[in-house]
Design a protein around this motif. Sequence first.
Motif, PDB file in Angstrom:
ATOM      1  N   LEU A   1       3.395  -8.188 -14.741  1.00 50.58           N
ATOM      2  CA  LEU A   1       3.010  -8.533 -13.376  1.00 50.58           C
ATOM      3  C   LEU A   1       3.671  -7.536 -12.442  1.00 50.58           C
ATOM      4  CD1 LEU A   1       3.489 -12.405 -13.495  1.00 50.58           C
ATOM      5  CD2 LEU A   1       1.381 -11.097 -13.832  1.00 50.58           C
ATOM      6  N   GLY A   2       2.881  -6.851 -11.640  1.00 50.31           N
ATOM      7  CA  GLY A   2       3.416  -5.837 -10.746  1.00 50.31           C
ATOM      8  C   GLY A   2       4.166  -6.445  -9.576  1.00 50.31           C
ATOM      9  N   LEU A   3       5.363  -5.963  -9.328  1.00 45.89           N
ATOM     10  CA  LEU A   3       6.182  -6.422  -8.206  1.00 45.89           C
ATOM     11  C   LEU A   3       6.184  -5.397  -7.082  1.00 45.89           C
ATOM     12  CD1 LEU A   3       9.227  -7.722 -10.283  1.00 45.89           C
ATOM     13  CD2 LEU A   3       7.356  -9.082  -9.335  1.00 45.89           C
ATOM     14  N   ALA A   4       6.108  -4.111  -7.445  1.00 45.23           N
ATOM     15  CA  ALA A   4       6.121  -3.043  -6.448  1.00 45.23           C
ATOM     16  C   ALA A   4       5.542  -1.777  -7.065  1.00 45.23           C
ATOM     17  CB  ALA A   4       7.539  -2.780  -5.962  1.00 45.23           C
TER      18      ALA A   4
ATOM     19  N   ALA B   1      -2.912   0.570  -3.909  1.00 44.10           N
ATOM     20  CA  ALA B   1      -2.677  -0.761  -3.349  1.00 44.10           C
ATOM     21  C   ALA B   1      -2.337  -1.732  -4.467  1.00 44.10           C
ATOM     22  CB  ALA B   1      -3.904  -1.244  -2.594  1.00 44.10           C
ATOM     23  N   LEU B   2      -1.345  -2.552  -4.216  1.00 47.39           N
ATOM     24  CA  LEU B   2      -0.984  -3.647  -5.103  1.00 47.39           C
ATOM     25  C   LEU B   2      -1.325  -4.912  -4.325  1.00 47.39           C
ATOM     26  CD1 LEU B   2       0.393  -4.083  -7.886  1.00 47.39           C
ATOM     27  CD2 LEU B   2       2.529  -4.391  -6.633  1.00 47.39           C
ATOM     28  N   PRO B   3      -2.315  -5.701  -4.787  1.00 45.99           N
ATOM     29  CA  PRO B   3      -2.812  -6.812  -3.979  1.00 45.99           C
ATOM     30  C   PRO B   3      -1.834  -7.957  -3.751  1.00 45.99           C
ATOM     31  CG  PRO B   3      -3.886  -6.787  -6.127  1.00 45.99           C
ATOM     32  CD  PRO B   3      -3.051  -5.553  -6.049  1.00 45.99           C
ATOM     33  N   SER B   4      -0.875  -8.146  -4.654  1.00 45.07           N
ATOM     34  CA  SER B   4       0.100  -9.229  -4.488  1.00 45.07           C
ATOM     35  C   SER B   4       1.343  -8.892  -5.292  1.00 45.07           C
ATOM     36  CB  SER B   4      -0.484 -10.562  -4.962  1.00 45.07           C
ATOM     37  OG  SER B   4      -0.687 -10.537  -6.361  1.00 45.07           O
ATOM     38  N   GLY B   5       2.379  -9.703  -5.124  1.00 38.89           N
ATOM     39  CA  GLY B   5       3.630  -9.484  -5.834  1.00 38.89           C
ATOM     40  C   GLY B   5       3.615  -9.914  -7.273  1.00 38.89           C
ATOM     41  N   ASP B   6       2.480 -10.371  -7.766  1.00 38.16           N
ATOM     42  CA  ASP B   6       2.352 -10.725  -9.182  1.00 38.16           C
ATOM     43  C   ASP B   6       1.001 -10.277  -9.717  1.00 38.16           C
ATOM     44  OD1 ASP B   6       0.739 -12.517  -7.876  1.00 38.16           O
ATOM     45  OD2 ASP B   6       1.566 -14.292  -8.836  1.00 38.16           O
TER      46      ASP B   6
ATOM     47  N   ILE C   1       0.852  -1.188   0.000  1.00 36.72           N
ATOM     48  CA  ILE C   1       0.000   0.000   0.000  1.00 36.72           C
ATOM     49  C   ILE C   1       0.884   1.233   0.000  1.00 36.72           C
ATOM     50  CG2 ILE C   1      -1.688   1.351   1.304  1.00 36.72           C
ATOM     51  CD1 ILE C   1      -2.877  -1.229   2.290  1.00 36.72           C
ATOM     52  N   GLU C   2       0.526   2.202  -0.818  1.00 33.01           N
ATOM     53  CA  GLU C   2       1.229   3.484  -0.908  1.00 33.01           C
ATOM     54  C   GLU C   2       0.210   4.576  -0.611  1.00 33.01           C
ATOM     55  OE1 GLU C   2       4.467   6.067  -1.859  1.00 33.01           O
ATOM     56  OE2 GLU C   2       4.457   3.915  -1.580  1.00 33.01           O
ATOM     57  N   VAL C   3       0.416   5.324   0.473  1.00 33.55           N
ATOM     58  CA  VAL C   3      -0.527   6.365   0.893  1.00 33.55           C
ATOM     59  C   VAL C   3       0.127   7.732   0.738  1.00 33.55           C
ATOM     60  CG1 VAL C   3      -1.921   7.269   2.784  1.00 33.55           C
ATOM     61  CG2 VAL C   3      -1.563   4.792   2.565  1.00 33.55           C
ATOM     62  N   LEU C   4      -0.462   8.578  -0.109  1.00 32.77           N
ATOM     63  CA  LEU C   4       0.019   9.952  -0.240  1.00 32.77           C
ATOM     64  C   LEU C   4      -0.753  10.870   0.706  1.00 32.77           C
ATOM     65  CD1 LEU C   4       0.495  10.310  -4.081  1.00 32.77           C
ATOM     66  CD2 LEU C   4       2.248  10.093  -2.334  1.00 32.77           C
ATOM     67  N   ASP C   5      -2.054  10.669   0.751  1.00 33.36           N
ATOM     68  CA  ASP C   5      -2.928  11.404   1.665  1.00 33.36           C
ATOM     69  C   ASP C   5      -4.253  10.661   1.705  1.00 33.36           C
ATOM     70  OD1 ASP C   5      -4.591  12.325  -0.549  1.00 33.36           O
ATOM     71  OD2 ASP C   5      -3.145  13.925  -0.887  1.00 33.36           O
ATOM     72  N   ARG C   6      -5.260  11.205   2.354  1.00 29.56           N
ATOM     73  CA  ARG C   6      -6.510  10.450   2.529  1.00 29.56           C
ATOM     74  C   ARG C   6      -7.336  10.295   1.256  1.00 29.56           C
ATOM     75  NH1 ARG C   6     -10.986  14.194   4.690  1.00 29.56           N
ATOM     76  NH2 ARG C   6     -10.115  16.216   4.202  1.00 29.56           N
ATOM     77  N   THR C   7      -6.960  10.984   0.192  1.00 25.14           N
ATOM     78  CA  THR C   7      -7.684  10.834  -1.071  1.00 25.14           C
ATOM     79  C   THR C   7      -6.813  10.258  -2.187  1.00 25.14           C
ATOM     80  OG1 THR C   7      -7.201  13.106  -1.746  1.00 25.14           O
ATOM     81  CG2 THR C   7      -9.246  12.732  -0.517  1.00 25.14           C
TER      82      THR C   7
END
Length: 99
Positions: A41-44, A14-19, A4-10
Motif C-alpha cells: 500500500l503506497g504511503l508516499a 499522483a498517489l490517490p490516497s495514503g493506502d 502529486i509529484e510534478v517534475l514537468d508538464r509531461t
Amino acid sequence: MGQIEVLDRTHVWALPSGDATVAWFFDGTGWREVPLPDGVLGLAIGATSPGTLWAVGASGKGAQRATGLFRSDGTGWTRVSFGGVFPADDEEGWVTAQG
C-alpha cells in the motif's frame, strides 16, 4: 489524502490516497495507471528524474506489518534497504516514512 509529484508538464505522478495500490502517471496527453509492488500500500511517492520513481509503502497487517522503500525505473520495482537507519518494525508498531 493523496499526493502529486510534478517534475514537468509531461512527467506528473499522483498517489490517490495514503493506502493506494496504484499510482497514476500523466505524460502530457493522458493518465495511465502504474501498479505499486505486489501487496504494498503506497504511503508516499517522489520522483527524482523522469525515469525514477520512489515509493514508501507498507505491507501486511498488525504485528506482521512492514514498511519499505521501493524504486522504479519504469520497468518494475526494487525494494531498497533502509540500511539500518530506522528501527525494525515490531509487534508494538511499525515505522512510517513519508516524503
